[in-house]
Design a protein around this motif. Structure first.
Motif, short mmCIF file in Angstrom:
data_model
loop_
_atom_site.label_atom_id
_atom_site.label_comp_id
_atom_site.label_asym_id
_atom_site.label_seq_id
_atom_site.Cartn_x
_atom_site.Cartn_y
_atom_site.Cartn_z
N ILE A 75 -43.05 -24.84 -42.33
CA ILE A 75 -42.35 -25.55 -43.23
C ILE A 75 -42.80 -25.26 -44.96
CG2 ILE A 75 -42.12 -28.08 -44.46
CD1 ILE A 75 -42.61 -28.40 -41.43
N VAL A 76 -42.18 -24.92 -45.53
CA VAL A 76 -42.35 -25.27 -47.30
C VAL A 76 -41.90 -25.49 -47.92
CG1 VAL A 76 -42.34 -23.63 -49.29
CG2 VAL A 76 -43.10 -22.38 -47.40
N GLU A 77 -42.57 -26.62 -49.18
CA GLU A 77 -41.65 -27.86 -49.63
C GLU A 77 -42.17 -26.71 -51.00
OE1 GLU A 77 -43.00 -32.38 -49.90
OE2 GLU A 77 -43.61 -31.52 -51.78
N ILE A 78 -40.71 -27.45 -51.54
CA ILE A 78 -40.85 -26.60 -53.20
C ILE A 78 -40.24 -28.45 -54.24
CG2 ILE A 78 -39.37 -25.70 -54.94
CD1 ILE A 78 -39.08 -23.68 -52.92
N MET A 79 -41.32 -28.29 -54.78
CA MET A 79 -41.11 -29.52 -55.08
C MET A 79 -40.50 -30.13 -56.05
SD MET A 79 -43.96 -30.74 -58.07
CE MET A 79 -45.54 -30.50 -57.49
N PHE A 80 -39.41 -29.85 -56.48
CA PHE A 80 -38.08 -29.56 -56.94
C PHE A 80 -36.92 -28.56 -56.38
CE2 PHE A 80 -40.39 -32.17 -59.82
CZ PHE A 80 -39.56 -33.61 -59.68
N GLY A 81 -36.06 -28.85 -55.62
CA GLY A 81 -34.75 -28.26 -55.48
C GLY A 81 -34.54 -26.82 -56.41
N ASP A 82 -34.71 -26.99 -57.56
CA ASP A 82 -33.76 -25.40 -59.26
C ASP A 82 -35.20 -24.94 -58.29
OD1 ASP A 82 -32.59 -28.63 -61.75
OD2 ASP A 82 -34.15 -29.37 -59.66
N PHE A 83 -36.26 -25.11 -58.59
CA PHE A 83 -36.71 -23.76 -58.35
C PHE A 83 -36.87 -22.75 -56.85
CE2 PHE A 83 -40.10 -27.28 -60.22
CZ PHE A 83 -39.71 -27.39 -61.09
N ALA A 84 -35.99 -23.70 -56.63
CA ALA A 84 -35.49 -22.27 -55.41
C ALA A 84 -35.08 -20.78 -56.16
CB ALA A 84 -34.38 -23.83 -53.95
N THR A 85 -34.68 -21.21 -56.78
CA THR A 85 -34.33 -20.07 -57.68
C THR A 85 -35.17 -18.99 -57.39
OG1 THR A 85 -34.55 -21.14 -60.01
CG2 THR A 85 -32.62 -20.93 -59.21
N LEU A 86 -37.20 -19.37 -58.12
CA LEU A 86 -37.78 -18.65 -58.13
C LEU A 86 -38.11 -17.54 -56.33
CD1 LEU A 86 -39.86 -20.68 -60.70
CD2 LEU A 86 -39.42 -18.27 -60.36
N ALA A 87 -37.19 -18.67 -55.54
CA ALA A 87 -37.66 -18.25 -54.02
C ALA A 87 -36.78 -17.79 -53.81
CB ALA A 87 -38.43 -18.90 -53.27
#
Ligand SMILES: Cc1ncc(C[n+]2csc(CCOP(=O)(O)OP(=O)(O)O)c2C)c(N)n1
Ligand SMILES: [Mg+2]
Lengths: 323, 303, 361
Positions: A75-87
């Protein structure tokens, strides 16, 4: 119990029951326990299975995929969903594609949790709802937390599916209570991944919305029923994509008006995809085209009065259904 | 800047290693031929001139180790697995393919070997796999990348995490001084050694194209990664004797001559002509037979 | 009286959960007494009483928002804040009845008891439901046959742009003739029978009136004259079909109509008796009916009506004479035929009815 606490407890139970589950994310360790406290107590309890990571969204999703590939569940938590673009690369080109691009089924049990959405004044880079960008990615499932669904069961379902998933969690929803039974007007029923919220059977109006819209949809439903005398059934799917409407086919069959609401910005959206699917299914039975309610085509401003203008409000939903 | 390889004399290579290097070379040459004949779909990147690196590496890996490969991965695969037919079937979309013809040249997942076509993407994944090795035994993750791939941010995110968390990750850099058409000087500031130093990651570089020398330099590093459970970067200086993929070499005649002069094959054939002649015939014939066999097979199926 | 509202406890939440009251409803409390436990997303907080007095609890538990009035402290007076008609949430999620605000207003206006509202057996009570309770007049559901008829006429009205033409026929001579014909054929032959046959015989010349509209400017022509005839003997309206009435002799047509009348009396039509018409004749023989506008059956192009026979005084060769006349109406789908075709068609039918000699040929 509030949604945040429910998520936290679900993660505790999940990690307790399954030693292969690992959790990574920025600032997820105790005592901090994650920016939204969803991972509180996990590192104290499960030690190295919980890892606070550097600021490397792409990197940690890749690490999660690696763990998953090698036999763990991540399970990976990205602190703010906006930063999912980096992944995006790791999710779209690696985790999702790997399930099929090697010519056979390859399991990638990976969940990327994405605290999402506005209405908290965090401003343009910390408020967006990116669901639509992950719709229709081969091999990738899109889930959204709702106050009706048991998060632990969803996590297990995702892991068991062997497909990686992005799991959107509305940030305001964290502070809301989990819901079951009913609210005095509507009964809440959960079946096969869908929550069915209704005051009476076979309503003419049906509203589909992801879990993050629940509070606003319920407020709209309440006004519609009590003030406008319009009974509308709310359908909340836990899995936004691929969307399987068969469990709620009976509700849809009775519908003459269908509405889809979502938090994403207008244009190329999840809701448009749902409308396409339902138009094919319900064509000829609906008395009007499917109504679509989304945020406007805009960034999300910080100031509360501006932000309210750029996020879906209960009145928007009510107006769309009542016209 | 890296100068041309200067050795005049290479050490004698074992029959097994030489056979494997020659097999890879003839496999790649056969692919270029097939391509010219219009019998290959899409693209393919050959490792002509670089065959000795994976042959040096593979002997140091155990079956438990994971290998992450890239676009130029045929040598990586053939050095580890004695399955040229399956690889060729994959590249040509025939029955018996490694991945039913879905992945093709750049996307192969076979046992503990995985390649993908996005540069740098596999490094964080390799860190994840290495972390599992760290927990469960003494396996390692070995990832091949080129010099050009050091432009990708994922490389640094991976090195950082690997070093922080003690991931047994070996990064093998096949430094062939070029990325597609761009010379290294035009795309890589500073040095790979310097970048590793920034993360405190151990780094070794070998200039030789002698498979024995390369393996000798790498062996202690593999041991370090495996025993200390730490990442390390191994940089092998090589020359890309062929095109980037197919018919896309824009290098000048002088540059091409320099690359050819750095090809291990040229040196070794000069120094040990009899050994090469004896084995080369066998490998050439073997590969030709494999091509004939695979191309006669029905098309692969995918459900 | 002091209002007790929930203060804003943090910046994150726009609602909290009221966990429990530490003092009972109606209890005397002192300023500073711990009163209630409010849970935010971060913590559970005890709130103190802002005043001395009697505690009147408004919100017992559950969701609450900053600023919301949850209690009053002071003399036990009503706190004025009309809220949604109170329907206490049930634990099980089972709901008794939901009353909409317009319905609630009507209930209050008419002073209707909740028991009567409940007796409706509905979960959601809307204004129209309450109106039905408030209105003393009886509501009756129509019989099935009539409801089906309703559907048919609505469909006809919605889908067929109809026009109407009527002609008057002088049937003085024919009336006499029908008696002879009946005797000869040993079955009743009246104007109705003659009209059915006369209409059926027009198909060769006026095929469009027997057609079916297909849309897109196309029609499908009929392969026979199948005339539906309305029969209502007080047991509901039926429209049995005289098939191939153009190729069968008049007496056969008449006999079939007689059979249908008997069947109608017994009320035992079979499906196939009622299927397959492509034109209809509606009979309005009740005395005094001067003319009638028929409904075109969906799928047909035309429908005719036969009104009752009238006595008329007309100028004649020797002063005045009494003649018997009848009006024949034709409703037609104007997409398929125009007024001229309709007039020609009616003219042909009229001639057959007016000149009885033709029937003897
Ligand atoms: C993310 C990404 N960008 C671009 C490419 C296209 N591409 C394939 S190979 C290559 C050059 C790679 O150079 P290098 O890493 O030095 O490896 P080499 O080809 O020299 O072995 C490029 C640009 C790619 N596959 N992935
Ligand atoms: Mg290179």
């Amino acid at each position: 119990m509030r949604v945040a606490e429910h998520l936290n407890r679900s993660l505790h139970t999940l990690m307790e029951n399954d030693p292969s589950v690992h959790l990574l994310g920025e600032d997820v360790s105790d005592p901090y326990g994650g920016a939204f406290k969803i991972t509180k107590g996990l590192s104290d309890r499960f030690g190295p299975r919980v890892m606070s990571t550097p600021l490397s969204e792409g990197g940690i999703v890749g690490v999660g995929a690696g763990l998953a590939l090698a036999g763990d569940r991540a399970i990976v938590e990205i602190m703010f969903g906006d930063f999912a673009t980096l992944a995006f690369d790791q999710l779209v080109n690696f985790a999702a594609k790997s399930t099929t691009m090697y010519g056979r089924r390859v399991d990638v049990p990976l969940i990327v949790r994405l605290p999402t959405g506005g209405r908290r004044g965090y401003g343009p880079t910390h408020s967006q709802s990116l669901q639509k960008h992950f719709i229709g990615v081969p091999g990738l499932s899109v889930y959204e937390m709702s106050p009706f669904h048991d998060a632990g069961r969803l996590f297990t379902e995702i892991f068991d599916s062997g497909r990686p998933a992005v799991f959107f969690e509305d940030k305001v929803l964290y502070t809301k209570p989990m819901l079951s039974g009913g609210d005095g007007l509507h009964t809440f029923e959960v079946r096969d991944g869908w929550a069915v919220i209704r005051a009476e059977r076979d309503t003419e109006h049906v509203l589909l919305a992801p879990g993050g819209l629940t509070d606003r949809a319920l407020a709209a439903l309440r006004d519609l029923l009590l003030e406008d005398e319009i009974a509308c059934t709310l359908l909340v799917p836990a899995r936004l994509h691929p969307l399987d409407v068969t469990p709620v086919a009976d509700v849809l069959a009775a519908a003459r008006r269908v509405h889809v609401a979502e938090d994403g910005t207008a244009g190329g959206t999840w809701g448009a995809e749902v409308a396409r699917l339902l138009h094919e299914r319900l064509w000829g039975r609906l008395t009007a085209p499917i109504t679509h309610i989304s945020a406007p085509d805009s960034i999300i401003p910080t100031a509360a009065h501006l932000e309210a203008r750029c996020t879906v409000q209960p009145a928007d939903i009510r107006r769309a259904i009542n016209t | 800047m890296i100068g041309a390889v200067r050795e005049r004399t290479l050490t004698p290579v074992s029959e097994a290693d030489l056979s494997r290097m020659l097999r890879i070379r003839h496999f790649e040459k056969a692919l270029l031929r097939l391509f010219e004949q219009g019998r290959l779909n899409g693209t393919t990147h050959t490792c002509l001139g670089q065959e000795h690196v994976p042959v040096a590496v593979s002997a140091l890996l155990s079956p438990d180790d994971h290998v992450f490969s890239n676009h130029r991965g045929h040598g990586h695969f053939l050095a580890r697995y004695d399955e040229p037919h399956a690889l060729l079937a994959e590249i040509t979309g025939r029955e018996g393919a490694l991945c039913n013809g879905v992945g093709g040249s750049q996307h192969i997942y076979h046992e503990r070997f995985l390649s993908t076509g996005v540069q740098g993407e596999s490094l964080p994944v390799a860190v994840g796999v290495a972390l599992r090795h760290r927990r469960t035994g003494d396996g390692i993750a070995c990832a091949y990348i080129g010099d050009g791939t050091w432009g990708e941010g994922s490389v640094y995110e991976a090195l950082n995490m690997a070093q922080l968390w003690g991931a047994p990750l070996l990064v093998v850099v096949e430094h062939n001084r070029i990325a597609q058409s761009t010379p290294t000087e035009a795309q890589l500031a500073g040095s790979i050694a310097g970048r590793c130093a920034g993360f405190g990651v151990r780094h070794e570089r070998v200039e030789s194209v002698d498979v024995n020398v390369v393996r000798g330099a790498l062996a202690p590093l593999v041991e370090y990664v495996r025993r200390e459970k730490r990442p390390a970067v191994f940089e092998a200086s090589v020359h890309r004797a062929g095109p980037h993929s197919k018919g896309d070499d824009t290098r000048t005649a002088a540059e091409l001559a320099e690359a050819a002069a750095g090809d291990w094959y040229a040196h070794y054939t000069r120094d040990f002509p009899a050994q090469v002649a004896a084995l080369e015939e066998i490998e050439r014939a073997f590969v030709d037979a494999a091509v004939e066999n695979v191309l006669a097979r029905p098309l692969s199926e995918w459900s | 009286m002091t209002e007790f509202r929930i203060p804003k406890l943090n910046n994150n939440d726009d609602s909290y959960i009221l966990v429990e009251w530490l003092a009972a409803d109606g209890q005397e409390v002192k300023q500073g007494d711990p009163l209630v436990v409010i849970e935010t997303s971060k913590t559970a907080e005890e709130l103190e009483s802002p005043a001395d007095g009697t505690l009147v609890i408004r919100v017992h538990s559950g969701d609450c928002a900053p600023g919301e009035l949850i209690a009053a402290i002071g003399a036990a007076v009503e706190v004025a804040e009309p809220v949604v008609p109170e329907v206490p949430p049930l634990e099980s999620g089972e709901i008794d009845v939901v009353i909409t605000r317009p319905a609630q207003a009507l209930i209050e206006r008419h002073g209707i008891s909740l028991d009567r509202v409940r007796a409706l057996g509905k979960k959601v009570i809307r204004a129209e439901d309450v109106e039905s309770l408030a209105d003393p007049r009886e509501v009756v559901e129509l019989p099935r046959a009539q409801r089906q008829a309703a559907d048919v006429v609505v469909l006809s009205h919605q889908t067929i742009p109809a026009a109407f033409t009527v002609v008057k026929a002088d049937v003085t001579d024919t009336a006499k003739l029908t008696r002879d014909l009946s005797k000869h054929a040993r079955t009743l032959i009246g104007l109705s029978e003659l009209l059915v046959k006369a209409v059926a015989d027009q198909r060769a010349e006026f095929p469009h009136l027997f057609a079916t509209w297909l849309g897109d400017g196309r029609i499908r022509l009929a392969e026979g004259s199948h005339v539906g005839v309305t029969i209502d003997v007080g047991k509901g309206l039926f429209v049995p079909v005289v098939r191939d009435a153009d190729v069968r002799p008049l007496d056969a047509v008449a006999r079939e109509l007689m059979d249908y009348r008997m069947t109608a009396l017994r009320g035992s039509f079979r499906e196939r008796d009622l299927e397959g018409a492509n034109i209809a004749v509606t009979l309005h023989s009740e005395a005094g009916v001067e003319f009638a506008i028929p409904i075109i059956y969906p799928g047909h192009v035309a429908a005719l009506s036969l009104a009752s026979t009238q006595q008329e005084v007309q100028p004649g060769d020797e002063g005045f004479m009494v003649r018997q006349t009848v009006r024949i109406g034709l409703a037609f789908d104007h997409r398929v035929v125009n007024g001229r075709d309709a007039a020609l068609f009616l003219g042909a039918v009229k001639r057959l009815l007016e000149e009885p000699r033709r029937w003897l040929e």
